[in-house]
Write a protein that holds these residues in place. Sequence first.
Motif, PDB file in Angstrom:
ATOM      1  N   ILE A  38      34.436  48.722  41.421  1.00 43.44           N
ATOM      2  CA  ILE A  38      34.708  46.867  42.253  1.00 43.44           C
ATOM      3  C   ILE A  38      35.208  47.907  43.291  1.00 43.44           C
ATOM      4  O   ILE A  38      35.847  47.883  43.739  1.00 43.44           O
ATOM      5  N   ALA A  39      33.834  46.460  44.036  1.00 42.98           N
ATOM      6  CA  ALA A  39      33.837  46.637  45.996  1.00 42.98           C
ATOM      7  C   ALA A  39      34.306  45.135  46.316  1.00 42.98           C
ATOM      8  O   ALA A  39      33.678  44.305  46.378  1.00 42.98           O
ATOM      9  N   SER A  40      35.342  45.073  46.695  1.00 43.39           N
ATOM     10  CA  SER A  40      35.867  43.740  46.946  1.00 43.39           C
ATOM     11  C   SER A  40      36.539  43.939  48.468  1.00 43.39           C
ATOM     12  O   SER A  40      37.343  44.233  48.811  1.00 43.39           O
ATOM     13  N   GLY A  41      36.066  42.302  48.817  1.00 42.31           N
ATOM     14  CA  GLY A  41      37.397  41.906  49.972  1.00 42.31           C
ATOM     15  C   GLY A  41      38.648  42.084  49.578  1.00 42.31           C
ATOM     16  O   GLY A  41      39.989  41.952  50.509  1.00 42.31           O
ATOM     17  N   ARG A  42      38.915  41.924  48.435  1.00 42.27           N
ATOM     18  CA  ARG A  42      40.353  41.417  47.424  1.00 42.27           C
ATOM     19  C   ARG A  42      41.546  42.565  47.597  1.00 42.27           C
ATOM     20  O   ARG A  42      41.021  43.624  48.083  1.00 42.27           O
ATOM     21  N   ASP A  63      40.046  45.744  50.485  1.00 42.61           N
ATOM     22  CA  ASP A  63      39.997  45.074  51.386  1.00 42.61           C
ATOM     23  C   ASP A  63      38.606  45.414  52.089  1.00 42.61           C
ATOM     24  O   ASP A  63      38.505  45.915  53.275  1.00 42.61           O
ATOM     25  N   ASN A  64      37.654  45.271  51.503  1.00 40.47           N
ATOM     26  CA  ASN A  64      36.222  45.755  51.618  1.00 40.47           C
ATOM     27  C   ASN A  64      35.701  46.624  52.422  1.00 40.47           C
ATOM     28  O   ASN A  64      35.448  46.623  53.525  1.00 40.47           O
ATOM     29  N   GLY A  65      36.526  47.730  51.897  1.00 39.16           N
ATOM     30  CA  GLY A  65      35.583  49.026  52.451  1.00 39.16           C
ATOM     31  C   GLY A  65      37.663  49.983  52.993  1.00 39.16           C
ATOM     32  O   GLY A  65      37.477  51.186  53.657  1.00 39.16           O
ATOM     33  N   LEU A 102      47.657  39.509  57.208  1.00 35.71           N
ATOM     34  CA  LEU A 102      47.489  41.045  57.795  1.00 35.71           C
ATOM     35  C   LEU A 102      48.008  41.751  56.175  1.00 35.71           C
ATOM     36  O   LEU A 102      48.745  42.390  54.722  1.00 35.71           O
ATOM     37  N   CYS A 103      46.715  43.130  56.360  1.00 39.17           N
ATOM     38  CA  CYS A 103      46.658  43.335  54.469  1.00 39.17           C
ATOM     39  C   CYS A 103      47.169  44.746  54.791  1.00 39.17           C
ATOM     40  O   CYS A 103      46.240  45.498  55.371  1.00 39.17           O
ATOM     41  N   GLY A 104      48.222  44.868  54.460  1.00 37.38           N
ATOM     42  CA  GLY A 104      48.190  46.469  54.367  1.00 37.38           C
ATOM     43  C   GLY A 104      47.921  47.358  53.031  1.00 37.38           C
ATOM     44  O   GLY A 104      47.590  46.730  51.983  1.00 37.38           O
ATOM     45  N   ALA A 105      48.831  48.748  53.048  1.00 33.18           N
ATOM     46  CA  ALA A 105      48.165  49.778  51.700  1.00 33.18           C
ATOM     47  C   ALA A 105      49.031  49.094  50.885  1.00 33.18           C
ATOM     48  O   ALA A 105      49.247  49.377  49.827  1.00 33.18           O
ATOM     49  N   LEU A 176      32.149  37.811  57.940  1.00 28.09           N
ATOM     50  CA  LEU A 176      32.333  37.007  57.127  1.00 28.09           C
ATOM     51  C   LEU A 176      32.443  37.262  55.535  1.00 28.09           C
ATOM     52  O   LEU A 176      31.560  38.035  55.740  1.00 28.09           O
ATOM     53  N   SER A 177      33.622  36.788  55.197  1.00 24.13           N
ATOM     54  CA  SER A 177      33.961  36.796  54.097  1.00 24.13           C
ATOM     55  C   SER A 177      33.755  35.726  52.613  1.00 24.13           C
ATOM     56  O   SER A 177      34.336  36.715  51.383  1.00 24.13           O
ATOM     57  N   GLY A 178      33.665  34.890  53.403  1.00 20.58           N
ATOM     58  CA  GLY A 178      33.529  33.467  52.072  1.00 20.58           C
ATOM     59  C   GLY A 178      33.385  32.105  53.343  1.00 20.58           C
ATOM     60  O   GLY A 178      33.044  32.716  54.549  1.00 20.58           O
ATOM     61  N   ASP A 179      33.135  31.699  52.786  1.00 20.19           N
ATOM     62  CA  ASP A 179      33.457  30.369  53.942  1.00 20.19           C
ATOM     63  C   ASP A 179      34.446  29.682  53.873  1.00 20.19           C
ATOM     64  O   ASP A 179      33.975  28.531  54.331  1.00 20.19           O
ATOM     65  N   SER A 180      35.590  30.526  54.091  1.00 17.86           N
ATOM     66  CA  SER A 180      36.527  30.180  54.691  1.00 17.86           C
ATOM     67  C   SER A 180      37.486  31.418  55.046  1.00 17.86           C
ATOM     68  O   SER A 180      38.486  31.281  55.620  1.00 17.86           O
ATOM     69  N   TRP A 181      36.609  32.418  54.911  1.00 20.73           N
ATOM     70  CA  TRP A 181      37.400  33.765  55.232  1.00 20.73           C
ATOM     71  C   TRP A 181      36.457  34.580  56.207  1.00 20.73           C
ATOM     72  O   TRP A 181      35.519  34.461  56.474  1.00 20.73           O
ATOM     73  N   VAL A 182      37.136  35.254  57.301  1.00 21.29           N
ATOM     74  CA  VAL A 182      36.339  36.165  58.076  1.00 21.29           C
ATOM     75  C   VAL A 182      37.205  37.947  58.041  1.00 21.29           C
ATOM     76  O   VAL A 182      38.930  37.312  58.075  1.00 21.29           O
ATOM     77  N   ASP A 183      37.056  39.074  57.946  1.00 22.49           N
ATOM     78  CA  ASP A 183      37.449  40.256  57.873  1.00 22.49           C
ATOM     79  C   ASP A 183      37.721  40.238  59.133  1.00 22.49           C
ATOM     80  O   ASP A 183      36.086  40.291  59.709  1.00 22.49           O
TER      81      ASP A 183
END
Length: 263
Positions: A38-42, A63-65, A102-105, A176-183
């Motif tokens: 399962i590969a996600s930006g989530r 988190d996109n890898g 801020l996406c932490g582990a 771009l990871s969605g219509d409202s998101w940039v990672d």
Amino acid sequence: MIKLVATDMDGTLLNDKKELPKDFCSFAASHKDIKMVIASGRQYFNLIKTFPNNVEDFIFIADNGAVVFEKGKPLFIDSIDMDVVEELLKEIHKIEGVACVLCGAKSAYISTVDDIALKNIQMYYAKVKFEMKSIDQIEDDNILKIAVFLNKEAETKLYPAIAHLNNPDGRLSAVLSGDSWVDIMNRETNKGTALKKIMDIYGIKPEESMAFGDYHNDLEMIKVCKESYAMENAHDDIKAAAKYIAPSNNDEGVMKILLERIK
């Protein structure tokens, strides 16, 4: 023979109601010889909520890898230097209307956000610490990614404002990871790099690998796997990069291809 299947979540595996295909988990459980990724930006903690009874059947690229988990333990983590994070936040907050995660582990971290941003953040992040006034409040964690939200204007307004981060000589990338998101992540961090590491660990070849995606943050993953599928609802750039087109996410396209290709 297919030995690995990697799929994005939103817009790919999940339909627009955020529902899994009804047979997906049972398919994974009955094909233990195939690595199901399962590969996600989530966030990882958000992803496993979707698979409460089947976590052991999947490898999770989150988190996109930037982080990969298997059987509840991280296989690897790729974090951004905190001094770089601090400088990025100063730049990003100059853009009107944005919200930053801020996406932490161990958790995600946000400052004050409006109701629309909060609703979207809570859709993708299960562990969140609120009202973070300074990165100095973040203790004993690695920042994997900065997710920037601008409601329905990611491609038209947000991405153009930070696209310069993709300078070939830079250390970061913006996608771009969605219509409202940039990672924003380290330059070499993406789903494809993470998937390649998994393939190397298990000795799986590109021609033995299948991938499904719909948006720009799936591009490298699509390129890593020889048997690649863009969803019918995918961005045109993903359709151009993929070998095949699968039925749409609302037509359970991933499940239909799996049942057709893998017995």
